[in-house]
Design an enzyme around this catalytic site. Structure first.
Site: not given
Ligand code: ISL
Length: 555
Positions: A98, A254
């Protein structure tokens, strides 16, 4: 472009904190993962996407990194990592890390330098702004609630954080920041990792005029206009030239706001940027402007199908799709999209798997999905750890007028900790996850939903996933066939066809607990059933689909 290895692959996401504890501290770790690799080999997956294991104060479970080249002690040592990687490779499993590079932890050395003085050489690694009229420079709210700006007393400026205030955003406009990111990618690739899942990569380019917007119920305006994802592409192309082009990798970005049009750039088959992106249109179908994602209830099947069709046909021949029902930020697949009641859980979990795994794209399995693990029956906030959920609870009860019960109903359906309760390895009270006190509660349904009960049972959800994964490996039709949605108006049946070189495969899934009429399309009268897709032991019944039935036929 000739076939890439990740086009025939199935990826399994490991959320290390909840996968397998080996030292009794209640938190999963790398030696625990190593011990469970044979389980993943048995499932047949090709790639592990490992959520962050880097050094971190764990404000957001490792999505706040304080050292990109070190392993968090709670997960083990670099030696444990190397052993895990070598063991995985030995089993024919690749590993994707990641890459969380939109932001660092506020405890990263770069940020500590940056906040130490206005003229520190690291100042421009982050976004610092003066107050405007004695206030924050803009009124936008962050993903986890509150302002995106945090005041720094020492240097008299605000810094930007789109997530928690312990996750300051890196300034990608600064070429030195990009150099740092490319260097750390190189560090892991040189070690032998096989690629990256790139956290919120669509957010790295911002409108640096930091505009304000119309405030919502929380008093803050939406973050969305800040994101300038059209400006991300040159940086990803630079990343490709500088680092990725020197290795054979799989990369998945993402990209929360991805559209088919932008994904054609991000995931173009010309290989200029990434292998694929995670889009969020299907998981976003149930949100609302007032409450964001905290809305209960399932989306309509017609809408869900429309989203998949749009992506499958939109990217055909141009770019590559990723396919997922859930991940560590989403509720459990069977609870969200199908039916986790005891009488339907297994059948509907298998149906979901068939539906997703026979589409075109690279499927992702989130740990425990292959067992049909469910959401957790959270009664109050004391058992919930996730910082996002606690902010959301405040927002729901204070700004949106929800009662405690209404807010908890939303938590039980939506909150991220549903996916983060420990992996259910066996039927003992702690599910074989730990000998200590688990950091999140173990779902009591581990008594009957667990790996030990399923791995050698040919009728289990696990075995169904195993067969679907094996089918993808051997079937060009599954990997490359063109997708066409059938019965778009049906709110009960998700049916589609895949076609390649004169061969055709029909896939039909009943998303209801009722028997529904289903007429075979022309040409399938003498078709052969695909065993891997079927979730009933008895042969299919002409003219109908049984409750939650899934089937595939080859013409
Ligand atoms: O989990 C969400 C809920 O609303 C998403 O908006 C999420 O925050 C978004 O997809 C980004 O996620 C990623 O970055 C975040 C982290 O908290 C998440 O676990 C990660 O997948 C910040 O790094």
């Amino acid at each position: 472009m000739s076939e890439q290895w990740w086009q025939r692959a199935v990826v399994y996401q490991v959320y290390p904190k909840s996968f397998q504890d080996s030292d009794g501290d209640g938190i999963g770790d790398l030696p625990g993962l190593t011990r469970r690799l044979p389980y993943l080999a048995k499932l047949g997956i090709d790639v592990i996407w490992l959520s962050p294991v880097y050094a971190s104060p764990m404000d957001d479970n490792g999505y706040d990194i304080s050292d990109y080249r070190a392993i968090a002690p709670v997960f083990g040592t670099m030696e444990d990592f190397d052993t895990m990687l070598a063991t995985a490779h030995g089993l024919g499993i690749k590993l994707v890390m990641d890459l969380v590079a939109n932001h660092t932890s506020d405890e990263h050395r770069w940020f500590e330098e940056s906040r130490s003085s206005r003229d520190n050489p690291y100042r421009d690694y982050y976004y610092w702004r003066d107050p405007v009229d004695g206030h924050e420079p803009s009124n936008m709210g962050g993903v986890f609630g509150g302002s995106i700006w945090e005041w720094d007393e020492g240097t008299g400026q605000y810094y930007l954080h789109c997530f928690s205030k312990k996750q300051p955003d890196l300034n990608w406009e600064n070429p030195r920041v990009r150099d740092e990111v490319y260097d750390l990618m190189d560090f892991w690739l040189a070690k032998g990792v096989d690629g990256f899942r790139m956290d919120v990569i669509g957010m790295i380019a911002k409108d640096t005029s930091f505009p304000s917007g119309e405030p919502g119920p929380t008093g803050y305006s939406s973050l969305y206009p800040l994101i300038q994802d059209e400006r991300v592409h040159p940086w990803l192309q630079e990343m490709r030239q500088r680092v990725l082009s020197r290795y054979d990798t799989m990369t998945v970005g993402e990209v929360g706001g991805a559209t088919v049009e932008t994904a054609k750039k991000y995931a173009n088959l010309d290989g200029s940027e990434l292998s694929m992106v995670f889009q969020f249109e299907h998981v976003g179908l149930t949100g609302s402007p007032e409450r964001g994602k905290w809305v209960t209830g399932k989306p309509r099947l017609v809408d869900l199908k429309r989203v998949f069709e749009h992506w499958e046909t939109g990217l055909e021949g141009v770019a590559w799709n990723s396919l997922f029902w859930d991940n560590h930020d989403q509720p459990r697949a069977v609870s969200r999209w199908a039916n986790d009641a005891p009488e339907w859980r297994e059948l509907s979990a298998k149906m979901l798997a068939t539906c997703l795994h026979l589409m075109k794209g690279t499927p992702y399995v989130y740990q425990g999905e292959e067992l049909g693990m469910t959401n957790y029956p959270f009664e109050d906030m004391s058992l919930i750890d996730d910082l996002e959920a606690h902010d959301a609870y405040r927002m729901l009860t204070q700004d949106c007028g929800c009662t405690h019960e209404e807010a908890m109903a939303a938590m039980r359906e939506i909150c991220r900790d549903n996916a983060r309760t420990p992996m259910q390895w066996d039927a003992t009270p702690l599910a074989g996850f730990t000998t200590g006190s688990p950091w999140l509660p173990v779902n009591p349904n581990c008594a009957y939903i667990n790996a030990a009960a399923q791995v050698d049972d040919p009728t289990s959800v696990f075995a169904h996933y195993q067969r679907l994964i094996a089918l993808r490996h051997e079937s060009d039709l599954v990997v490359h066939g063109i997708f066409r949605l059938l019965m778009p108006e049906s709110d009960e049946v998700f049916a589609y066809e895949r076609a390649l070189d004169g061969k055709r495969m029909l896939v039909a899934c009943n998303f209801t607990e009722r028997e529904v009429p289903f007429a075979l399309p022309d040409g399938y009268e003498d078709a052969v059933a695909v065993a891997a897709a079927a979730n009933y032991a008895e042969p299919c019944v002409p003219g109908v689909l049984r409750p939650y039935e899934s089937l595939a036929l080859l013409a």
